[in-house]
Design a protein around this motif. Sequence first.
Motif, PDB file in Angstrom:
ATOM      1  N   GLN A  96       0.664  -0.245   2.494  1.00  0.00           N
ATOM      2  CA  GLN A  96       0.239  -0.606   1.153  1.00  0.00           C
ATOM      3  C   GLN A  96      -1.153  -0.040   0.912  1.00  0.00           C
ATOM      4  N   PRO A  97      -1.485   0.235  -0.338  1.00  0.00           N
ATOM      5  CA  PRO A  97      -2.825   0.808  -0.597  1.00  0.00           C
ATOM      6  C   PRO A  97      -3.938  -0.236  -0.546  1.00  0.00           C
ATOM      7  N   ARG A  98      -3.604  -1.504  -0.447  1.00  0.00           N
ATOM      8  CA  ARG A  98      -4.665  -2.534  -0.414  1.00  0.00           C
ATOM      9  C   ARG A  98      -4.172  -3.721   0.374  1.00  0.00           C
TER      10      ARG A  98
ATOM     11  N   PRO B 164      -5.658  -1.196   9.511  1.00  0.00           N
ATOM     12  CA  PRO B 164      -6.106  -0.130   8.620  1.00  0.00           C
ATOM     13  C   PRO B 164      -5.597   1.245   9.074  1.00  0.00           C
ATOM     14  N   LEU B 165      -5.305   2.104   8.101  1.00  0.00           N
ATOM     15  CA  LEU B 165      -5.028   3.511   8.410  1.00  0.00           C
ATOM     16  C   LEU B 165      -5.902   4.345   7.500  1.00  0.00           C
ATOM     17  N   LEU B 166      -6.876   5.045   8.080  1.00  0.00           N
ATOM     18  CA  LEU B 166      -7.753   5.902   7.311  1.00  0.00           C
ATOM     19  C   LEU B 166      -7.370   7.344   7.579  1.00  0.00           C
ATOM     20  N   GLY B 167      -7.210   8.115   6.503  1.00  0.00           N
ATOM     21  CA  GLY B 167      -6.867   9.509   6.751  1.00  0.00           C
ATOM     22  C   GLY B 167      -6.850  10.310   5.474  1.00  0.00           C
ATOM     23  N   ARG B 168      -6.532  11.578   5.661  1.00  0.00           N
ATOM     24  CA  ARG B 168      -6.460  12.489   4.519  1.00  0.00           C
ATOM     25  C   ARG B 168      -5.008  12.847   4.256  1.00  0.00           C
ATOM     26  N   VAL B 169      -4.674  12.976   2.978  1.00  0.00           N
ATOM     27  CA  VAL B 169      -3.317  13.353   2.592  1.00  0.00           C
ATOM     28  C   VAL B 169      -3.111  14.828   2.933  1.00  0.00           C
ATOM     29  N   VAL B 170      -2.061  15.145   3.715  1.00  0.00           N
ATOM     30  CA  VAL B 170      -1.792  16.552   4.031  1.00  0.00           C
ATOM     31  C   VAL B 170      -0.567  17.083   3.309  1.00  0.00           C
TER      32      VAL B 170
ATOM     33  N   ALA C 277      -8.787  11.313   0.392  1.00  0.00           N
ATOM     34  CA  ALA C 277      -9.008  10.364   1.485  1.00  0.00           C
ATOM     35  C   ALA C 277      -8.373   9.050   1.065  1.00  0.00           C
ATOM     36  N   LEU C 278      -7.537   8.455   1.961  1.00  0.00           N
ATOM     37  CA  LEU C 278      -6.869   7.197   1.626  1.00  0.00           C
ATOM     38  C   LEU C 278      -7.205   6.152   2.657  1.00  0.00           C
ATOM     39  N   GLU C 279      -7.275   4.896   2.196  1.00  0.00           N
ATOM     40  CA  GLU C 279      -7.354   3.794   3.148  1.00  0.00           C
ATOM     41  C   GLU C 279      -6.160   2.901   2.882  1.00  0.00           C
ATOM     42  N   LEU C 280      -5.253   2.807   3.885  1.00  0.00           N
ATOM     43  CA  LEU C 280      -4.017   2.050   3.714  1.00  0.00           C
ATOM     44  C   LEU C 280      -4.005   0.881   4.680  1.00  0.00           C
ATOM     45  N   ARG C 281      -3.147  -0.089   4.340  1.00  0.00           N
ATOM     46  CA  ARG C 281      -3.023  -1.263   5.217  1.00  0.00           C
ATOM     47  C   ARG C 281      -1.560  -1.472   5.560  1.00  0.00           C
ATOM     48  N   VAL C 282      -1.329  -2.046   6.742  1.00  0.00           N
ATOM     49  CA  VAL C 282       0.036  -2.438   7.081  1.00  0.00           C
ATOM     50  C   VAL C 282      -0.029  -3.733   7.886  1.00  0.00           C
ATOM     51  N   ALA C 283       0.765  -4.719   7.470  1.00  0.00           N
ATOM     52  CA  ALA C 283       0.709  -6.037   8.098  1.00  0.00           C
ATOM     53  C   ALA C 283       1.202  -5.959   9.535  1.00  0.00           C
TER      54      ALA C 283
END
Lengths: 560, 367
Positions: B299-301, B306-312, B351-357
């Motif tokens: 999810q985006p929030r 946390p997953l921090l990364g760049r969209v490729v 640059a995205l910061e995503l979350r996953v439970a």
Amino acid sequence: MRAAVPLLLLVVGLLTLGPAASLLLGSFSEGLGTWGPFTWRKYAEVYLDPELPRVALNTLAFVLGASSLATGLGGVLAFLAVRTDLPGKGLVLFLPWLPMMIPHVLFAAAWIMLLNPTNGLLNLYLQELLGLEQGPLNIYSLGGMILLEALLDLPIAFAMLFPVFLALDPALEEAGRVAGGRPHQVLLRVLLPLLRPALLAAFFLATIRTLGAFAIPQVVGIPAGIPVLTTYIYRIISTGWNPDYGKASALGVVGLALAMVLAYLYRWATQKGERFATVTGKGYRPRVLPLGPWRWPLALLVFGLLFAMVLLPLATVAYISFLPYVVRPGPEAWEVLTLANWKWAVQDPVVARALGNTAFVAVVGASLGVGLSLLVAYVTHRRRTPATALLDLLTFLAFAWPGLIVGVGFMLFFVQTPLYATLWALVLAFVGTYLPYGVRPMNTALLQLHRDLEDAARTAGATFLATLRRVLLPLLAPATVSAWALLASQFARELGVAAVLARPGSEVLAVQLLAYAHDGLWGRVAVLGLLLVLLSTLLLAGLLHLAVRRRSPQAPPPQV
Amino acid sequence: MASDAHLAVQGLGKAYGPPGHRVEALRDVTFHLPPAKVLGVLGPSGCGKTTLLRCLAGLEEPDGGEIRLGERVLWSKEKGIRLPPERREVGMVFQSYAIWPHMTVLENVAFPLRVRGLSEREVRQRVGQVLEMVRLTGLENRPATDLSGGQQQRVALARALVAQPRLLLFDEPLSNLDAQLREATLLELRAFLRDLGITAVYVTHDRAEALTVADHILVMREGRVVAQGTPEEVYFQAQDPFVVGFVGRVNLMEGRLLAWEPQGRARVELAFGVWSCTGPGALPEGARVLVAVRPEHFQPRGEGNPLLGRVVSVAFIGEGYRLEVAPREGPPIRVDLRVVDLPRAPQVGDALELRVAPAWCRVLLPS
């Protein structure tokens, strides 16, 4: 069904290996017409005959010449019919049906009437036209034999090559053109290499047919003094009071071996052809090549060929059948016109018997043959075991065997049984010799029937027998009908096997034809031949009528 | 038409080929299917699923084991019972439909009744009923091959149903339909099977088909059953990395188990950081593990790992975006995001910061 496999192996083994084994045994036997004390003498006698090298050379020239000519002409005709704008090319498509109609002895007789050196009708015309002392052409020659045999085998080469041309993906050639190839370069570097396996397969099939050919070599070649393998063997068994079947067998064994080599080459070529991705079963629209100014000359040539193959010989024999001897059409002929030949045919008890026997052999033989073919094809398709593989091999084995040689094998075999000199001997020998030709269309049909169609019936609650009756047989009906037609017309005309096995009482028309041709009674040959044409036409027409009336729909197109 | 038949398969085995080159198509296949339920058999081609179905139908004979349907034994090596297909009271829909081309629609569908010797009046009546059910009324006298693919498929279904079988078998029945028709037919078929309440086995290699149509799923691989359960259980709880990957898209990330925490949570060290995950408690600390996360669970929030990364890479698929996101270390991770969760269309290089439970991050043992 599992229990059927050993039984089928026994029956097919007796019908194919039986004559071959008898031939081998006979070739080492001292006694005449029986299996007797062991000897090498027959081989020594027959292979030391000073005439044999010439027979071998004749055979080689005849087989290679006729096969090459038939394949070449068949290929050209197929190409013209598929890939060009030849006028009236639809007519060419009837070609594969023609050899089913005309007995080979009748064909030979017609051309003898037209091209024999003394009073051949065409020769007489040419002689007059060119102001020559004698007729310019002589059918009694190696060239004549090759030409006639090639015309008879041409339809088979055509039937093999036509679908190949049809299935050839035009993109393969277009790719050659786009890659920078000029038309003749594409022809030489793309098209011909692509077609090579198919051309080779057609050629080997033609060699199989010509090696086994008997009618043309006997009726044209023997008066010309040009014996080949089959006629040389026939001379051994048809002359003298006590024909030496052992000598015939010693030669026949080699003939069978040679035929099997050719069959192997044929199978090799067809399998190689299948590996090429050209024949995908997809219906391509072939690219049509405009013939331009060549259109009409080529059309004339093609229809001339068709005319020479069917209309001219049939018209000639019909004409001869009303004459006491060969006369040129004209007032002179009108004066001697006679119904004598036809009256003879109607009144002669032997003709009536031969006609009845021929019909019996054709109908009963074709029915037995188709039944056996159906069982063999089904069993080899649905169960892949070593036993069914053997069955498959046994059926293929007989594929190339020359009828006359197999006939000698059957002769040696039947002499030991009460079947000797009966019609049933002919029926069984015909079924054994032509089994591969019955099994093949069945195999093709079964390949197209998805196995699910049967399984669906079983899960729907039908027993195996109910499935056979209500699903399998109705779906196989078109293939069964065409296999029956093929076998029946083949059996009605069959000469090689019959020439060895027929005896007084079990005469058939084809053998009677040969006898009258030998005696030069051309009027009688013409009448009997036309009766035979009539009989095959009736058989085929009746069957065709049946097939059209209860036409079975084809299997649904595959969906992807 | 509801079927009360319980299908029980015990220790089924089947091998093909000559000795020395045996291919084991079925190895000790065992399962139970309660009455009126649909079993989806899922697996890659050559996994033995079609062999299993054909053994159930009686079209192929197993080497060992037992098949029971209700109180009847259909096949048993030990008891020496081998019922032929026509006595098993099954109906089957084939991949090729196997519509008999020499019969009309009516004749095709009436076949199972006619071979059972029913009166022609009863045949007509029951065929009429079943054709109405599959919405083919009016096409009775058409040659069966004149129909469209979808209609042929319904003829095949009608033919399988008409004799009221106790077990219905489907062999990839939708694989010959185009994608749109397949989806519509699938939903229709599901409702149909639920309404009829018939015990059915549905073989497919398509995971969406199996998950949609089945009450129970059996995943097969190389002749073995590697997972079974409800669609949700198999999708969310399978332990075998092959099964997890086969039933849906997934990221399998290599890591090391650091420590167990309360509530069955595990701290796992991944290439780009330490995550809190769920998993079976039996694993020793320090073990090399895989962490499975399905792309749609990011999810985006919100809360979670946390997953921090760049969209490729970005692929727009209508209902959302399929992204590949490269973290600081390690291979890119597949992420599916819904359009409604995003402020704007993502671009390569963002640059995205995503979350996953942690509940969606499952620890698996590498196979």
